[in-house]
Design a protein around this motif. Structure first.
Motif, PDB file in Angstrom:
ATOM      1  N   PRO A  18      -7.108  19.217 -27.541  1.00 59.71           N
ATOM      2  CA  PRO A  18      -7.668  18.497 -28.687  1.00 59.71           C
ATOM      3  C   PRO A  18      -6.578  17.818 -29.509  1.00 59.71           C
ATOM      4  N   PRO A  19      -6.960  16.934 -30.437  1.00 55.65           N
ATOM      5  CA  PRO A  19      -5.965  16.267 -31.284  1.00 55.65           C
ATOM      6  C   PRO A  19      -5.166  17.283 -32.098  1.00 55.65           C
ATOM      7  N   GLY A  20      -3.882  16.978 -32.284  1.00 57.34           N
ATOM      8  CA  GLY A  20      -3.054  17.785 -33.165  1.00 57.34           C
ATOM      9  C   GLY A  20      -2.615  19.121 -32.610  1.00 57.34           C
ATOM     10  N   CYS A  21      -2.733  19.321 -31.279  1.00 61.07           N
ATOM     11  CA  CYS A  21      -2.351  20.616 -30.711  1.00 61.07           C
ATOM     12  C   CYS A  21      -0.905  20.631 -30.222  1.00 61.07           C
ATOM     13  N   GLY A  22      -0.221  19.466 -30.231  1.00 61.99           N
ATOM     14  CA  GLY A  22       1.196  19.443 -29.876  1.00 61.99           C
ATOM     15  C   GLY A  22       1.524  18.734 -28.577  1.00 61.99           C
ATOM     16  N   LYS A  23       0.645  17.890 -28.070  1.00 67.64           N
ATOM     17  CA  LYS A  23       0.901  17.216 -26.788  1.00 67.64           C
ATOM     18  C   LYS A  23       2.116  16.292 -26.876  1.00 67.64           C
ATOM     19  N   THR A  24       2.154  15.449 -27.914  1.00 71.09           N
ATOM     20  CA  THR A  24       3.285  14.532 -28.065  1.00 71.09           C
ATOM     21  C   THR A  24       4.578  15.291 -28.305  1.00 71.09           C
ATOM     22  N   THR A  25       4.512  16.323 -29.126  1.00 72.17           N
ATOM     23  CA  THR A  25       5.700  17.126 -29.415  1.00 72.17           C
ATOM     24  C   THR A  25       6.249  17.752 -28.158  1.00 72.17           C
ATOM     25  N   LEU A  26       5.381  18.311 -27.327  1.00 72.45           N
ATOM     26  CA  LEU A  26       5.846  18.940 -26.094  1.00 72.45           C
ATOM     27  C   LEU A  26       6.500  17.911 -25.176  1.00 72.45           C
ATOM     28  N   ALA A  27       5.943  16.701 -25.114  1.00 67.51           N
ATOM     29  CA  ALA A  27       6.549  15.659 -24.291  1.00 67.51           C
ATOM     30  C   ALA A  27       7.945  15.295 -24.792  1.00 67.51           C
ATOM     31  N   LEU A  28       8.113  15.202 -26.103  1.00 65.63           N
ATOM     32  CA  LEU A  28       9.432  14.923 -26.679  1.00 65.63           C
ATOM     33  C   LEU A  28      10.432  16.025 -26.335  1.00 65.63           C
ATOM     34  N   LEU A  29       9.959  17.265 -26.389  1.00 63.83           N
ATOM     35  CA  LEU A  29      10.858  18.386 -26.088  1.00 63.83           C
ATOM     36  C   LEU A  29      11.216  18.418 -24.611  1.00 63.83           C
ATOM     37  N   LEU A  30      10.290  18.011 -23.752  1.00 67.00           N
ATOM     38  CA  LEU A  30      10.608  17.926 -22.332  1.00 67.00           C
ATOM     39  C   LEU A  30      11.787  16.990 -22.109  1.00 67.00           C
ATOM     40  N   ALA A  31      11.745  15.823 -22.757  1.00 69.15           N
ATOM     41  CA  ALA A  31      12.841  14.863 -22.614  1.00 69.15           C
ATOM     42  C   ALA A  31      14.136  15.413 -23.184  1.00 69.15           C
ATOM     43  N   GLN A  32      14.031  16.112 -24.299  1.00 71.93           N
ATOM     44  CA  GLN A  32      15.226  16.656 -24.948  1.00 71.93           C
ATOM     45  C   GLN A  32      15.887  17.712 -24.065  1.00 71.93           C
ATOM     46  N   TYR A  33      15.110  18.650 -23.562  1.00 75.02           N
ATOM     47  CA  TYR A  33      15.679  19.724 -22.747  1.00 75.02           C
ATOM     48  C   TYR A  33      16.166  19.208 -21.391  1.00 75.02           C
ATOM     49  N   ALA A  34      15.523  18.147 -20.878  1.00 80.34           N
ATOM     50  CA  ALA A  34      15.924  17.593 -19.588  1.00 80.34           C
ATOM     51  C   ALA A  34      17.023  16.549 -19.727  1.00 80.34           C
ATOM     52  N   ASP A  35      17.482  16.290 -20.957  1.00 80.43           N
ATOM     53  CA  ASP A  35      18.490  15.266 -21.226  1.00 80.43           C
ATOM     54  C   ASP A  35      18.066  13.939 -20.601  1.00 80.43           C
ATOM     55  N   ALA A  36      16.808  13.585 -20.861  1.00 82.65           N
ATOM     56  CA  ALA A  36      16.250  12.356 -20.300  1.00 82.65           C
ATOM     57  C   ALA A  36      15.872  11.404 -21.419  1.00 82.65           C
ATOM     58  N   GLU A  37      15.765  10.124 -21.065  1.00 86.22           N
ATOM     59  CA  GLU A  37      15.286   9.122 -22.018  1.00 86.22           C
ATOM     60  C   GLU A  37      13.788   9.338 -22.233  1.00 86.22           C
ATOM     61  N   PHE A  38      13.350   9.231 -23.465  1.00 84.76           N
ATOM     62  CA  PHE A  38      11.923   9.385 -23.773  1.00 84.76           C
ATOM     63  C   PHE A  38      11.338   8.020 -24.093  1.00 84.76           C
ATOM     64  N   GLN A  39      10.308   7.652 -23.365  1.00 85.72           N
ATOM     65  CA  GLN A  39       9.577   6.429 -23.661  1.00 85.72           C
ATOM     66  C   GLN A  39       8.101   6.775 -23.774  1.00 85.72           C
TER      67      GLN A  39
END
Length: 458
Positions: free
Chosen positions: A72-93
């Motif tokens: 559902p909205p506001g459960c953290g989907k975008t946040t988790l995607a950002l953290l995936l990029a951060q931990y993987a040292d990848a570019e986030f788009q």
């Protein structure tokens, strides 16, 4: 269209004014400023991100896979995607299926391919991915297979219905849950205390009971809760107190989570229908109130209640259909909120009265026979014979007028095509008014079988 994850913000206090003076970065909404910068800062999603869980280990080790985040909205989907990029040292788009078409998708994929050629990975976050059509979804497939991108699609809709099988086969689906009020309260307290990213520099005063009130009003959406808190803080002002009266202004006319055309909508109408079927008027009333509160069209609800009257109550209580139609007409005359009570009344009655789906089952069996036997000829004896020619051809010959027969029924006369033989579709239940119908039809069917020299029906 695309962006790189950013963290941190700056703010200062103007000593001459005593007011918080935000920098350009702090012009972002509170919910964005307080977006978690590490997995441990995320609230909720304990099942998915618990220490030692498969997804958490993969993220922390930088070995992430393409995935669909469903929640559902506001459960953290975008946040988790950002953290995936951060931990993987990848570019986030990030792109949104609401705003982008196929040319923009191809442009982003070309950028990711160029980046991949330089030895750097890209986490491509696609928000509202269910809004892309099949062709647009297919555009990601070769890039996912080659590893050009780590695909993260976010959706509030059931992926089984909204995403094509080719994309689903290349991604793992992770189900994210609505965040509990207790966890949202944790996020609110964190925002109140954080002097750099949150509201700590405002030195607000707010009772714990009011924090809990905001958390419950957020209805599982962390972003919504932080937005409520930010509005309340603006009304209170620096050094002020968030009062009950303040919150009543902030939370006025709010509605619960509801998507008029999505998964939640169909889940809730299913819950209403099944509560009626289970003879639970209290649950039926609750789901009706939930849907009205969420903005469902009352006329749609009236139509569905009428369907319940014929599908689940049927001839066990023929009054149910009449009451449902009357309630529908009452709503059309009165509108909301007065007409809502008519819908509530009929929902209670439908759930409380006797149930039978015998007519519903019988009609479906009859339709199945129509499909199986095709266009069967009407038996000659029950054909219409308005002309002399028709009569000479045998139309209506040997027809027995039931009213002229002893007992009022010509028992040896069939109403079915010859190729089918006599059939039984309607089997009344022993509930409500169908008890009397069952007794009558059982006796009649046995008499018909005897008159035709057949074994009595079971």
């Amino acid at each position: 269209m695309a962006g790189v994850a950013r963290r941190g913000s700056t703010a200062g206090i103007d000593s001459t004014q005593g007011l918080l003076q935000p920098s350009g970065e702090d012009l972002r909404p509170l919910a964005e400023r307080m977006r978690p910068a590490a997995l441990d800062e995320m609230v909720g999603q304990r099942r998915l991100l618990a220490p030692g869980s498969a997804l958490r280990r993969a993220v922390e080790n930088g070995r992430v896979h393409s995935m669909i985040l469903w929640g559902p909205p506001g459960c953290g989907k975008t946040t988790l995607a950002l953290l995936l990029a951060q931990y993987a040292d990848a570019e986030f788009q990030a792109i949104s299926a609401v705003l982008c078409g196929l040319p923009q998708v191809r442009e982003v994929l070309a950028q990711a391919a160029a980046r991949f050629g330089q030895g750097r990975r890209t986490v491509l976050f696609v928000d509202e991915v269910h809004r892309f059509n099949k062709v647009q979804q297919d555009a990601f497939l070769p890039h996912i297979e080659r590893g050009t991108i780590l695909f993260v699609g976010a959706t509030t809709e059931n992926p089984s219905f909204e995403l094509n099988s080719a994309l689903l086969s290349r991604c793992r689906v992770h189900v994210m849950e609505a965040v509990s009020a207790a966890d949202i309260a944790v996020a609110l307290h964190r925002a109140l205390a954080d002097r750099e990213r949150g509201l700590g520099a405002l030195d607000l005063r707010i009772d714990e009971a009011l924090v809990e009130m905001i958390a419950h009003a957020a209805d599982g959406d962390v972003r919504r809760g932080l937005t409520f808190l930010e509005i309340a803080a603006d009304l209170a002002g620096p050094g002020g107190e968030v009062t009950q009266a303040t919150l009543e202004q902030v939370l006025a006319d709010r509605t619960r989570r509801f998507d008029k055309g999505g998964e939640q909508f169909y889940d809730q109408i299913s819950a209403l229908h099944k509560s009626v079927r289970s003879s639970n008027p209290d649950a039926a009333l609750y789901w009706l109130a939930r849907m009205l509160d969420g903005g469902a069209d009352p006329s749609y609800l009236a139509r569905r209640l009428t369907r319940m009257a014929v599908e689940d109550i049927g001839l066990a209580d023929p009054r149910a259909l009449e009451m449902a139609v009357d309630a529908w007409e009452t709503y059309d005359r009165l509108g909301s909120p007065e007409g809502d009570l008519a819908l509530a009344q009929v929902a209670i009655y439908l759930a409380s009265t006797a149930k039978s789906n015998a007519a519903y089952v019988a009609f479906n069996e009859a339709r199945a026979d129509v499909a199986q036997y095709g266009t069967q000829e009407v038996p000659l004896h029950i054909r219409n014979a308005p002309t002399r020619l028709m009569k000479s051809l045998g139309y209506g010959r040997d027809y027995r007028y039931d009213h002229d027969v002893d007992g009022g029924i010509a028992l040896d006369q069939t109403g079915f095509p010859d190729a089918m033989g006599e059939r039984i579709y309607y089997r009344p239940v022993t509930r409500g008014m169908e008890i009397k119908l069952k007794d009558k039809l059982d006796a009649l069917r046995q008499a018909r079988a005897k008159a035709r020299g057949e074994a009595p029906p079971e």
